[in-house]
Design an enzyme around this catalytic site. Structure first.
Site, PDB file in Angstrom:
ATOM      1  N   CYS A 165       0.885  -1.176  -0.100  1.00 17.31           N
ATOM      2  CA  CYS A 165       0.043   0.057  -0.171  1.00 17.31           C
ATOM      3  C   CYS A 165       0.955   1.340  -0.209  1.00 17.31           C
ATOM      4  CB  CYS A 165      -0.913   0.063   0.978  1.00 17.31           C
ATOM      5  SG  CYS A 165      -2.419  -1.108   1.080  1.00 17.31           S
ATOM      6  N   HIS A 166       1.721   1.485   1.062  1.00 16.99           N
ATOM      7  CA  HIS A 166       2.568   2.559   1.126  1.00 16.99           C
ATOM      8  C   HIS A 166       3.965   2.275   1.158  1.00 16.99           C
ATOM      9  CE1 HIS A 166      -1.573   3.325   2.568  1.00 16.99           C
ATOM     10  NE2 HIS A 166      -1.379   4.411   1.444  1.00 16.99           N
TER      11      HIS A 166
END
Lengths: 201, 432
Positions: A165-166
């Protein structure tokens, strides 16, 4: 409109204010029995309201059936060295990783003080049935400490975990090394029931 | 600007009713004889369009709730059941799903209209604040609704957003568990989101009533940004003038709506949401719906700690701050002139701000590490651009608005609304 209402309403408000002022005047002198009764009644009403609201708030907390699933047993005998399985506990993925010697060595060789969330590898494993640390087994909650995504195993530059995701990167001990996640992957409360069985929760 | 009531009951029944519940009088005075500035342009039709959007969402939503099942086992399947088996289910669901996007298109135009023409300035501060409140409720409603189909984006969107609350110091953890009703997003979460998704539109309707009430107390703004002086010259009756103009604007808007519903119903959604939710596998690229992308970009722009505030909490504060700052806008803008028509500098900053918001939207949808301008090995990434745009977003409110009002020399205002219509604004400026 000939405005029959505004005038009437204003007049009523006027009277109301008059009365308020009379009450306020008595306040100016000395608190009376009546003042005490006002405050006491108001306070009781507030306490009563708070008691009435609490069940409505608390009903949203985990219920008995959710809490009943709070612990679970898992069998480790089917997990060969160098592999990992994901099981579900409390609705979350749990990574159970059978670590290789190299992975354990890599996790050990780190300068702990240099980590964003300093923890030695020893603090991240649990004692086996013999009482010695069972370092081959790494058990983690597979939820990124950033915003809750599930990291991918055997990815990222430390061959530990990588969060898609990040972009947080974790090592073979599940410790945060790089990226936005503030903390290491959490180790759930667990204990060894035998060499090949663990109880999580 | 409510003025005198011009309602005269026409027959025995309405006379009888009027002295008991003057509802006909209220409707007449608010939507028929209500004096409307005669210079309103099409940007003023979006209030009516938004009312239509809310009504469409409530009607289609109530119908969908008759077929939808809010459990993790059946939610996804029940949505497919609506699409395949329920009579006209596909139509109703596509109208509801695209209706949310249409609602946000309309609300963004409505808000930018307000920013351009200074609709938030005295005496319309409360009107503006109620509007921001409606916008907040809309975002919450849309978020709850997006979780209901229980696809991958539903689940992981819910996970990321609820985890934001975990960033709050001290109470964050218990707050998150309380929101979930468990230890992760699951059945209890889905069920309560369904309940709240049903409730919130009615809260919105309630605040809309207050919004319209406040509007009718202060009177509508208008493109010239000056108050009505002589109702006879400056205003026209709401019906038929505004009603017809609103109806035409709505018809054009419905063409766009129908295009999406009938020809491109999934264009605004994420394909990943047609995969059933899997708590053990995160999609490679999580994005919210398009209308939340600018805020998602602001959330991700904070990648550094600020003193004791870590990057996670910092991002959450920045994201909510970006919305919260709208509440105090009426007090940040120091200019006495409302309409950007007569504010040569603000006019330019307004368009810069529009571009910044669009840029943030782009960043919110892109991968954070994508390189936009290569320099050597690295270059400027999406994250860098989000950081610049986020900084500008806040500067626009905290610096541009207060300073511009002090240094800008506004162009002369027209004498009256009637004068601005009859002589044209440009000529008016030249003669006065």
């Amino acid at each position: 409109m000939e405005a029959p209402f505004p005038g009437t309403v204003n007049a009523a408000c006027g009277n109301f204010n008059e009365e308020m002022r009379t009450v306020a005047d008595t306040h100016a002198e000395e608190p009376t029995r009546r003042d005490f009764l006002y405050v006491a009644t108001g306070s009781m009403a507030a306490v009563g309201a708070a008691f009435a609201v609490w069940p409505l708030i608390d009903q949203m907390n985990p219920d008995a059936s959710v809490l009943a699933l709070a612990s679970a047993e898992f069998d480790l005998s089917n997990i060969p060295v160098g592999q990992e399985v994901t099981v579900k506990w409390r609705g979350k993925p749990i990574f159970i990783r059978h670590r290789t010697e190299e992975e354990i060595a890599a996790a050990d060789a780190v300068n702990v003080a240099s980590l964003p969330d300093p923890q030695s590898d020893d603090e991240r494993v649990r004692p086996g049935p013999s009482g010695e640390l069972s370092r081959e087994w790494l058990v983690l909650i597979g939820v990124c400490t950033h915003l809750g995504c599930v990291p991918l195993a055997y990815r990222g530059e430390y061959e530990g975990y990588f969060c898609p995701c990040h972009g947080s990167v974790f090592d073979t001990s599940g410790r945060i090394r790089r990226g936005p996640a503030p903390l290491n992957l959490e180790v759930p409360p667990y204990e060894f029931l035998s060499d090949t069985r663990i109880l999580i929760g | 600007m409510s003025g005198q009531s011009t309602y005269t009951p026409s027959n025995g029944f309405t006379r009888w009713l009027d002295s008991r519940l003057p509802v006909m009088r209220l409707v007449n005075d608010s939507f028929v004889d209500y004096p409307t500035p005669r210079n309103l342009n099409y940007w003023w039709t979006f209030g009516g369009i938004l009312t239509f959007c809310l009504a469409v969402q409530i009607v289609t939503g109530i119908v969908l709730a008759m077929h939808y099942v809010p459990t993790t086992e059946l939610a996804f399947a029940s949505v497919e059941h609506i699409m395949r088996d329920v009579n006209y289910g596909w139509l109703i669901r596509y109208v509801h799903a695209n209706g949310a996007s249409m609602f946000f298109i309309a609300v963004y135009i409505h808000m930018f209209r307000g920013l351009y023409y200074g609709s938030y300035k005295a005496p319309r501060e409360v009107l503006w604040i109620l509007g921001v409140l409606i916008y907040l409720l809309m975002m919450a409603t849309a978020f709850f609704g997006y979780v209901l189909p229980w696809g991958q984006m539903s689940f992981w969107g819910a996970t990321v957003i609820t985890n934001l609350f975990g960033a709050i110091p001290l109470v964050g953890e218990s707050l998150r568990t309380w929101l979930w009703g468990g230890f992760a997003v699951g059945d209890p979460t889905l069920n309560r989101f369904f309940s709240l998704h049903y409730l919130f539109p009615f809260l919105i309707a309630g605040v809309v009533i207050l919004h319209v009430w406040a509007l009718h107390v202060s009177g509508q703004g208008n493109p010239a940004g000056i108050e009505v002086k002589d109702p006879k010259k400056d205003t026209v009756a709401f019906t038929p003038y505004a009603t017809m103009k609103d109806a035409f604007g709505l018809a054009v808007f419905m063409i766009l709506f129908a295009y999406f519903v009938f020809f491109n119903p999934n264009a605004l959604g994420e394909p990943d949401n047609y995969i059933v939710a899997n708590p053990l596998s995160t999609p490679a690229h999580i994005v919210p719906e398009w209308y939340l992308l600018p805020f998602y970009a602001i959330l991700r722009a904070v990648t550094f700690d600020i003193g004791p505030i870590d990057s996670k909490l910092g991002g959450v504060i920045a994201m909510f701050g970006a919305i919260a700052i709208l509440f105090v806008l009426p007090w940040l803008d120091t200019s006495k002139v409302r309409s950007a028509r007569f504010r040569p500098l603000y006019r330019q900053f307004f368009w810069i701000f529009v571009l910044v918001c669009l840029g943030l939207g782009y960043c919110g949808g892109a991968m954070p590490d994508d390189i936009l301008i290569p320099v050597g090995d690295g270059g400027m990434t999406v994250t860098h651009l989000s950081q610049i745009l986020t900084a500008y977003y806040f500067l626009h409110f905290l610096v541009v608005f207060p300073v511009l009002g002090l240094i800008e020399k506004p162009e002369p205002l027209p004498e009256s609304i009637a004068a601005s219509v009859l002589h044209g604004t440009r000529q008016e400026k030249a003669t006065s």
